[in-house]
Write an enzyme that holds these catalytic residues in place. Sequence first.
Site, PDB file in Angstrom:
ATOM      1  N   GLU A  51       0.810  -1.221   0.000  1.00  0.00           N
ATOM      2  CA  GLU A  51       0.000   0.000   0.000  1.00  0.00           C
ATOM      3  C   GLU A  51       0.843   1.270   0.000  1.00  0.00           C
ATOM      4  O   GLU A  51       0.450   2.278  -0.601  1.00  0.00           O
ATOM      5  CB  GLU A  51      -0.964   0.001   1.197  1.00  0.00           C
ATOM      6  CG  GLU A  51      -0.372   0.321   2.548  1.00  0.00           C
ATOM      7  CD  GLU A  51       0.565  -0.742   3.082  1.00  0.00           C
ATOM      8  OE1 GLU A  51       1.517  -0.384   3.792  1.00  0.00           O
ATOM      9  OE2 GLU A  51       0.333  -1.929   2.796  1.00  0.00           O
ATOM     10  N   ASP A  52       2.006   1.240   0.629  1.00  0.00           N
ATOM     11  CA  ASP A  52       2.813   2.456   0.684  1.00  0.00           C
ATOM     12  C   ASP A  52       3.257   2.893  -0.706  1.00  0.00           C
ATOM     13  O   ASP A  52       3.130   4.065  -1.085  1.00  0.00           O
ATOM     14  CB  ASP A  52       4.022   2.260   1.607  1.00  0.00           C
ATOM     15  CG  ASP A  52       4.804   0.996   1.290  1.00  0.00           C
ATOM     16  OD1 ASP A  52       4.423   0.260   0.359  1.00  0.00           O
ATOM     17  OD2 ASP A  52       5.806   0.732   1.980  1.00  0.00           O
TER      18      ASP A  52
END
Length: 494
Positions: free
Chosen positions: A284-285
């Site tokens: 997700e980052d």
Amino acid sequence: MPLLMDGLAYAGAIWSLIVFCVQAIGLYQLFRSYSRPPPPPVSPSLTSEDVPHVTVIRPVKGLEPRLYECLISTLQQSYPRDKLSVHLCISSKEDPAYPVLKKVVVEYSATHDVRLFVETEDPLLYGTTGDTRNLGPNPKIRNISHAYREAKGDIIWIIDCNIWVSKGTAGRMVDKLCGFPAGSRPYKFVHQLPLSVDVTPPQDSGVLRTGGGRLDEMFMATTHGKFYSAINTVGVAPCICGKSNMFRKSHLDRLTDPAHNPILPKETATRPRGIDYFSAYICEDHLIGDLLWRSQVPGHGNHGLVFGDLALQPMMNNSVGSYIARRVRWLRVRKWTVLLATLVEPGVESMVCCMAFAHALTTTPWCPNPADWPIPHTWTALWSIWLAAIAVWATLDYVVYHFLHSCRSIEKDADSPDFAQGNELMKRPFGAWILAWIGREILALPIWTRAVLLGTTVTWRGTKFKVRPDQSVVDIPNAGAKSNGIGSTNRKVR
């Protein structure tokens, strides 16, 4: 065959020179930006109505080394207290870190806006109106979703629970994000250079049992630090680690809506907005940063690395096996997000790059008359050049490692922990350093091979996942955690 060998040699020469140039840029930026503490931030000194409100979100899982010091570092910021909210997030009250979070809340709630969010109490997922299928399997997103929805103001700072930051960090990140002082360029996304520090006591040391921390700090302070700084200096592609990131909630909420962002497929219209949009992905980052990078926000730069501020991660009693598993997971979750960069990664490591350089110098006829070329085309010459190049590479790594671990850019005071002091306590004898350096370099190619070519599953936060080519993940039942059924219908984000 001679033409093939010459072609490989020319390619090796070009590639090795590119890698050397990128390293030179990274080294220059590191020594330029981390030699002294950065100047005081501008944003905290603005009038109260002009200071942006920042919501700090800290996802917690398990008892990390120096967890208390890391958590309170965001409560000790020099940023105005009435403009800073700290949201501590944990999956359940049974997590061993829960008492530490309660301690932080009790100690600071009278003077700071600090709240504790428990995932099992999130009304979106549990209770009479909740449903665990409302979010995908990503445990970090599920952990912080409630805190994100309850954020005050527009600026979100997601910082891992095992990261320590100095007191002026929030202000300088806000300065970079918002374009302070006036006239500076604002950015869509800002982040910090991460650095690992092994705080394992010497009496507890053992190569296999605790050597993973030394390998990790070696990787972060040498190869990762050089290339991370270089790529973010040139700014040709998104390069983020996810330890400490800041962005605007309004940007992410709008840009995860296909009605307002033409780069998103229309079929994603049924997905939730904001941080929840990425709950079907394990990386997700990077995906958040990538989406913000590719989406148009007029007047804003893409990504800004806040040069001078370090995101310090203390580590303790990490085995070599845990280091290998973590690096394998890191590569596998990024394999499909940055495929080209992943495929060429072995070529930026010292063993391979120096071999390409040595092969080029001892194979290609660089002069019309081969006799005029001073380097003989022999195996002895090849290995001699390779060893010399490795020695130069190791020397530069030795210098930059000790430079970063001296913590010269950190504002030190009575609240700074020992691992942020850059003192003798954290220095390594040369023998221990060179063993860690050799070990990391030798392990680099086997780790890459195992991660990229020999599997697609990762274990993260106690759950086993299968990573798909479209970058989505599905949690695997009967592998340590119950599947929530999300993942099989996910579509592409990019």
